[in-house]
Structures are given as C-alpha cells and as structure tokens.
Design a protein around this motif. Structure first.
Motif, mmCIF file in Angstrom:
data_model
loop_
_atom_site.group_PDB
_atom_site.id
_atom_site.type_symbol
_atom_site.label_atom_id
_atom_site.label_comp_id
_atom_site.label_asym_id
_atom_site.label_seq_id
_atom_site.Cartn_x
_atom_site.Cartn_y
_atom_site.Cartn_z
ATOM 1 N N GLU A 254 10.002 -8.792 -5.948
ATOM 2 C CA GLU A 254 10.909 -8.015 -6.795
ATOM 3 C C GLU A 254 11.006 -6.593 -6.258
ATOM 4 N N ALA A 255 12.209 -6.027 -6.307
ATOM 5 C CA ALA A 255 12.417 -4.644 -5.882
ATOM 6 C C ALA A 255 12.300 -3.733 -7.094
ATOM 7 N N VAL A 256 11.514 -2.679 -6.945
ATOM 8 C CA VAL A 256 11.381 -1.664 -7.984
ATOM 9 C C VAL A 256 12.208 -0.469 -7.530
ATOM 10 N N THR A 257 13.230 -0.129 -8.286
ATOM 11 C CA THR A 257 14.196 0.886 -7.881
ATOM 12 C C THR A 257 13.528 2.177 -7.419
ATOM 13 N N SER A 258 13.875 2.585 -6.203
ATOM 14 C CA SER A 258 13.393 3.840 -5.609
ATOM 15 C C SER A 258 11.874 3.931 -5.550
ATOM 16 N N ALA A 259 11.216 2.806 -5.526
ATOM 17 C CA ALA A 259 9.747 2.810 -5.462
ATOM 18 C C ALA A 259 9.245 1.891 -4.367
ATOM 19 N N GLY A 260 9.615 0.597 -4.419
ATOM 20 C CA GLY A 260 9.131 -0.326 -3.400
ATOM 21 C C GLY A 260 9.327 -1.771 -3.806
ATOM 22 N N TRP A 277 4.128 6.183 -6.090
ATOM 23 C CA TRP A 277 4.179 4.896 -6.796
ATOM 24 C C TRP A 277 2.889 4.132 -6.492
ATOM 25 N N ILE A 278 2.480 4.200 -5.228
ATOM 26 C CA ILE A 278 1.157 3.717 -4.820
ATOM 27 C C ILE A 278 0.345 4.944 -4.425
ATOM 28 N N GLU A 279 -0.815 5.117 -5.018
ATOM 29 C CA GLU A 279 -1.633 6.288 -4.723
ATOM 30 C C GLU A 279 -2.263 6.161 -3.338
ATOM 31 N N PRO A 280 -2.184 7.215 -2.515
ATOM 32 C CA PRO A 280 -2.693 7.129 -1.142
ATOM 33 C C PRO A 280 -4.211 7.098 -1.036
ATOM 34 N N GLY A 281 -4.917 7.573 -2.060
ATOM 35 C CA GLY A 281 -6.378 7.499 -2.052
ATOM 36 C C GLY A 281 -7.006 8.067 -0.802
ATOM 37 N N SER A 282 -7.791 7.237 -0.102
ATOM 38 C CA SER A 282 -8.509 7.701 1.093
ATOM 39 C C SER A 282 -7.581 7.988 2.264
ATOM 40 N N ALA A 285 -4.837 12.170 3.524
ATOM 41 C CA ALA A 285 -4.722 13.092 4.665
ATOM 42 C C ALA A 285 -3.799 12.511 5.733
ATOM 43 N N ASP A 286 -3.915 11.193 5.981
ATOM 44 C CA ASP A 286 -3.053 10.552 6.981
ATOM 45 C C ASP A 286 -1.597 10.600 6.547
ATOM 46 N N VAL A 287 -1.365 10.344 5.267
ATOM 47 C CA VAL A 287 0.004 10.375 4.736
ATOM 48 C C VAL A 287 0.599 11.768 4.874
ATOM 49 N N GLU A 288 -0.199 12.775 4.553
ATOM 50 C CA GLU A 288 0.287 14.157 4.659
ATOM 51 C C GLU A 288 0.634 14.518 6.091
ATOM 52 N N ARG A 289 -0.210 14.090 7.032
ATOM 53 C CA ARG A 289 0.074 14.376 8.454
ATOM 54 C C ARG A 289 1.363 13.686 8.902
ATOM 55 N N MET A 290 1.538 12.442 8.485
ATOM 56 C CA MET A 290 2.747 11.706 8.861
ATOM 57 C C MET A 290 3.996 12.389 8.317
ATOM 58 N N GLN A 291 3.935 12.782 7.052
ATOM 59 C CA GLN A 291 5.104 13.410 6.432
ATOM 60 C C GLN A 291 5.415 14.765 7.050
ATOM 61 N N HIS A 292 4.378 15.535 7.391
ATOM 62 C CA HIS A 292 4.595 16.824 8.045
ATOM 63 C C HIS A 292 5.212 16.640 9.425
ATOM 64 N N ALA A 293 4.949 15.495 10.051
ATOM 65 C CA ALA A 293 5.505 15.204 11.377
ATOM 66 C C ALA A 293 6.931 14.667 11.286
ATOM 67 N N GLY A 294 7.433 14.496 10.052
ATOM 68 C CA GLY A 294 8.808 14.036 9.876
ATOM 69 C C GLY A 294 8.950 12.542 9.683
ATOM 70 N N ALA A 295 7.828 11.836 9.546
ATOM 71 C CA ALA A 295 7.879 10.386 9.367
ATOM 72 C C ALA A 295 7.977 10.024 7.885
ATOM 73 N N THR A 296 8.392 8.793 7.619
ATOM 74 C CA THR A 296 8.424 8.267 6.259
ATOM 75 C C THR A 296 7.194 7.395 6.059
ATOM 76 N N ALA A 297 6.347 7.757 5.104
ATOM 77 C CA ALA A 297 5.114 7.005 4.871
ATOM 78 C C ALA A 297 5.356 5.851 3.902
ATOM 79 N N VAL A 298 4.844 4.679 4.243
ATOM 80 C CA VAL A 298 4.940 3.484 3.393
ATOM 81 C C VAL A 298 3.523 2.983 3.151
ATOM 82 N N LEU A 299 3.161 2.772 1.890
ATOM 83 C CA LEU A 299 1.816 2.331 1.540
ATOM 84 C C LEU A 299 1.832 0.847 1.135
ATOM 85 N N ILE A 300 0.756 0.124 1.462
ATOM 86 C CA ILE A 300 0.639 -1.308 1.135
ATOM 87 C C ILE A 300 -0.628 -1.509 0.330
#
Length: 306
Positions: A254-260, A277-282, A285-300
C-alpha cells in the motif's frame, strides 16, 4: 475552490487572495499558495527544472504550474493569476525576447535618420538634373545613389546574423532568447551553472547504502526492491536497478501519500519511506550526511527494526 462549505469550479483568473483551492491528484496548481491540509509529491519541473518530485505538506509554499501527485490538497491562495510565479516567468521571457543587442540598436539608430536623408538627396538629384539635362539620365543616376547609399545592408546584417546564430544554436539543442543574450554571451569569461534537470540525466541512482542492526546491503536492497517493484515513484527504478536480478514482490503493498510504502514480505511487516515517517535512529548521522550532499534518503524497516 472552497467557498463557504461548497466546492466550486472557477477559472484561475477568478481566484481571490485568501481563498482555499482544492487540488486533486494529477491536477495542475492554478496559482501560488500555501498548503493548509494534505501531503503530496509535487512535480515542479516546469517551474524549477527539478526532475524528482518534491515532497510537500502543511505550511509549504507551492507554485503555479506545479502538478499534484497522489494527495488531495487544500491550498490557501497567496497570489492572483496575474501576479503568480508562472506569470512572472512569462513576463520575463517576453521582455527578454523583445530586447535588442547593442549592435542592433546602433544599426537602427543610424538607419532611422539616414533612410529619409538619402530619399531626399535622391529626389533632389533627380529634380535638379532634370532641369538642366536629360531627365531619364538623371533619374537613373538618382536611383543609383539611392541603391548605393541605402543603409539596408547595415540594417539587415545584424538581425540576419542574430537569426542565423539562434537557428544554429537551436540545432545543437541550445535555446537563445535573442540578440542581447548573444552579445552578452560573447563577453562571458566564466560560467557558474546550477540547474537540476538541465545538467543531470534525470535518472536517479543509488549512490550509498547504510545498514543497521546487522543487516547486509543485499538484504536492504531485497526488501526495498520487493516494495518498489509495485511502485511508480521515480526513485523506484533506481532501487530496482541497484537490486538487479529477480525480485520477489511483497504482498499487500500500500502507498502512504507523501510518506512511502508498506507491505508484507515472508510474513514480516516491511516499510519504506522518507525520514520522519520512519525514524532514522542509529542511522541519523548517515541520513544527515546524505541529505547535506544533495541526495534523497530512503529508509527501510522490517518488523519495526530499521
């Protein structure tokens, strides 16, 4: 638009500041505004050139001409149809197209007084010569003066050069607004570019995988691909390309609008989506680095575990 408790369909030109627009999935936003309720992914490529849909929610500003994704939005109008961002872009382009370069303005400035002056001189030569000699001869001489001294070559040379240059550039895929832009380009000695969609291939790709809780890269990609194989999101193709091989699709996706996305894989509940929508937890820091580099972070997530 929402007027009172009723929804009405109105022309974009009839929208008033402060009114609430109802924007349904797949519709183009009529004018600039601020989202009051709803979340979605907006296609803003027509305005900013951004090739990947932009997530937007309550409090975010939206531009006229953007295309709504799969969420229903209530948008408060902040600009009328004559003063929104799309109208401003149109006015800027029209103004630029009408601008002439310095060379063309100089040619026009010279030709404007020169043409009537030459006509007067030719007429005087024909009239005076006819009084003292053969009218036919002097009329021919007046025509020779008119043709030889006419500034048509000067007046035509610059615009013809501009048209030829613009045409040649268009064959190479470069759009030039006009003579002023060409002349400015000739003086450029350094260029700085920042235009997503123009300088990128519009093909997102997986550039980094960060793992947590002892999972392997292969496991992360397998779960992500199992969900994305049923998705039409632009990032889905990138994840599927990185996973490669045969993909076992998840069940009850199922698709959750604007979430995943959510689903079940081998009896486990799996989720894929944006940070928040999904908490990055541990992996925060990796998510923040990716986003600062201009990437889109996706969590599983699998059974509540990142």
């Amino acid at each position: 638009v929402l007027r009172g408790e009723r929804e009405e369909v109105v022309d974009a030109g009839e929208l008033r500041l402060g009114e609430i627009m109802i924007v349904k999935p797949g519709e183009r936003i009529a004018t600039d505004g601020t989202i009051r309720t709803g979340r979605t992914a907006l296609d803003v490529s027509a305005i900013t050139g951004e090739s990947v849909p932009v997530e937007a929610g309550p409090g975010d500003g939206v531009f006229a001409g953007s295309i709504n994704g799969n969420g229903v939005l209530e948008v408060e109008v902040t600009a009328d149809a004559q003063d929104n961002s799309l109208a401003k872009i149109v006015r800027i382009v029209e103004a630029e197209q009408s601008r002439k370069g310095e060379a063309q303005r100089l040619a026009d400035k010279i030709a404007k007084p020169l043409v009537p002056a030459i006509l007067v001189v030719a007429a005087v030569i024909a009239a005076a010569g006819s009084l003292f000699g053969d009218p036919r001869v002097w009329i021919e001489r007046a025509l020779v003066v008119l043709v030889a001294a006419s500034p048509c070559a000067l007046a035509i040379a610059v615009p013809v050069t501009v048209f030829a240059a613009v045409g040649a550039a268009s064959k190479l895929g470069v759009l030039v607004k006009g003579g002023a832009a060409l002349e400015s380009l000739g003086r450029v000695r350094g260029i700085a570019l920042d235009k997503t969609g123009t300088l990128t291939r519009n093909r997102p790709t997986v550039i980094k995988i960060a793992t947590a809780n002892g999972t392997s890269r292969a496991e992360v990609l397998a779960v992500a691909a199992a969900l994305e194989v049923r998705s039409e999101h632009p990032l889905a193709k990138a994840i599927l390309a990185a996973a490669g091989g045969d993909v076992i699709p998840a069940e009850n996706v199922e698709a959750v609008t604007s979430a995943g996305l959510t689903g079940r894989l081998y009896g486990a509940t799996v989720r894929l989506g944006r940070p928040g929508w999904i908490e990055p937890g541990s992996l925060a820091a990796d998510v923040e680095r990716m986003q600062h580099a201009g990437a889109t972070a996706v969590l599983i997530e699998r059974d509540g575990e990142l």
